[in-house]
Design a protein around this motif. Structure first.
Motif, PDB file in Angstrom:
ATOM      1  N   ILE A  60       0.837  -1.203   0.000  1.00  0.00           N
ATOM      2  CA  ILE A  60       0.000   0.000   0.000  1.00  0.00           C
ATOM      3  C   ILE A  60       0.871   1.251   0.000  1.00  0.00           C
ATOM      4  N   VAL A  61       1.916   1.258   0.825  1.00  0.00           N
ATOM      5  CA  VAL A  61       2.835   2.397   0.847  1.00  0.00           C
ATOM      6  C   VAL A  61       3.516   2.557  -0.507  1.00  0.00           C
ATOM      7  N   GLY A  62       3.941   1.435  -1.100  1.00  0.00           N
ATOM      8  CA  GLY A  62       4.602   1.495  -2.396  1.00  0.00           C
ATOM      9  C   GLY A  62       3.713   1.989  -3.510  1.00  0.00           C
ATOM     10  N   SER A  63       2.386   1.830  -3.367  1.00  0.00           N
ATOM     11  CA  SER A  63       1.477   2.310  -4.410  1.00  0.00           C
ATOM     12  C   SER A  63       1.433   3.832  -4.493  1.00  0.00           C
ATOM     13  N   PHE A  64       1.938   4.517  -3.467  1.00  0.00           N
ATOM     14  CA  PHE A  64       1.984   5.986  -3.477  1.00  0.00           C
ATOM     15  C   PHE A  64       3.378   6.502  -3.828  1.00  0.00           C
TER      16      PHE A  64
END
Length: 330
Positions: A60-64
């Motif tokens: 989820i963090v990497g998607s931003f």
């Protein structure tokens, strides 16, 4: 003069007494139910946090962010840009019906799930009802129906890719021999028939899995309920409607969740059968995510796709639980 050695210190009796003392000390440890639950659950929760929840959180963090995992430079925060890139441009309905890339993969995954799971459920329930009856060779039949499900998915896909081959496939040869086709038909080379072939294979493979789960549920229904219904003059259809289906609801919930989520997240079958082709006609959402992440090395959009897959899977699970779960079945 040498010190005397206590010969009793290493005797079996003293060792046994020492073990008894240790056991007694362990038994004297008293825990409340809450404390015992914490002690027993801590290793499981720690394992889940390490191998499941942390990767989800990191995705989820990497998607931003954008950038490569192996880059020496830190990843750059880009907000919702990865999601905007997946969305494309245009109205939502038009994107869903006619879009390519992410939208095509989402459409294929939904078609694959909506078509295959109900058919598997009906066929699996029919097989379970047949196998629940008494007949000669019953246990052999129960073991035999598991054969398609027991074959690993990728191996299963390669076998069927050979059988559906447009030049030397067994299926083409049989259809030509019995006069249905006059010449070989390219099942996996046309977008419409490639998806239909993939649906046929997954239904053939996993209907037996549905039957296995539903058979366990059928065998847990008490026989005296059916005997009482027959004494009251209830037909087989009414017994099925008023006894079998209501008492089978918890098992149906488990079967649907166990099949819907893997169907929506299908990877091995399209990867091994067609590689997502032709023209992305069998590219499911997870296969699209794999191609985006490892073929194109676009880790930001790949993480965004994985996050969307996780959210949709969670929504499907909650929908099933909210629809089929009944508190009185606890």
């Amino acid at each position: 003069m040498a010190d005397t050695v206590d010969s009793s210190s290493g005797s079996p009796a003293s060792e046994g007494a020492g073990r008894q003392n240790r056991v007694q000390r362990y038994r004297n440890l008293r825990f409340s139910e809450e404390e015992l639950a914490v002690i027993l659950l801590t290793p499981v929760v720690s394992f889940l946090l390490a191998v499941s929840f942390y990767p989800i959180f990191d995705t989820i963090v990497g998607s931003f962010h954008t950038g490569y995992v192996l880059d020496m430079n830190p990843r750059e925060f880009v907000g919702l840009e990865n999601y905007r890139a997946l969305y494309g441009s245009g109205p939502l309905l038009e994107q869903f019906l006619n879009g390519d890339g992410f939208w095509n993969a989402l459409r294929i995954s939904l078609i694959y799930t909506v078509v295959s799971v109900p058919v598997e459920l009906v066929l699996g329930l029919g097989l379970a009802l047949l196998l629940n009856r008494e007949f000669k060779g019953k246990y052999f039949a129960q073991a035999a129906i598991l054969f398609p499900w027991a074959i690993p998915t990728v191996i299963n896909a390669r076998i069927w890719a050979w059988m559906f081959n447009g030049q030397y496939g067994v299926i083409n040869d049989l259809l030509i021999r019995i006069g249905i086709f006059a010449e070989p038909f390219p099942f996996l080379a046309r977008p419409d028939t490639a998806l239909a072939s993939m649906l046929f294979i997954t239904i053939w493979k996993t209907s037996s899995f549905m039957a296995l789960i539903l058979l366990a549920g059928l065998q847990s229904i008490p026989d005296h309920l059916y005997e009482a219904a027959r004494m009251d003059g209830a037909s087989r259809i009414r017994q099925f409607r008023d006894i079998t289906l209501p008492l089978l609801k918890p098992t149906l919930l488990v079967a649907l969740i166990f099949r819907t989520l893997p169907a929506f997240q299908a990877f091995g079958l399209p990867y091994g059968l067609t590689g997502g082709g032709p023209a992305s006609a069998t590219t499911t959402l997870v296969l699209f995510d794999h191609q985006m992440t490892f073929n194109r090395l676009n880790f930001g959009e790949g993480a965004a796709t994985a996050t969307i897959i996780t959210a949709i899977a969670a929504a499907i699970a909650m929908l099933y639980v909210g629809t089929l779960y009944e508190p009185e079945v606890r």
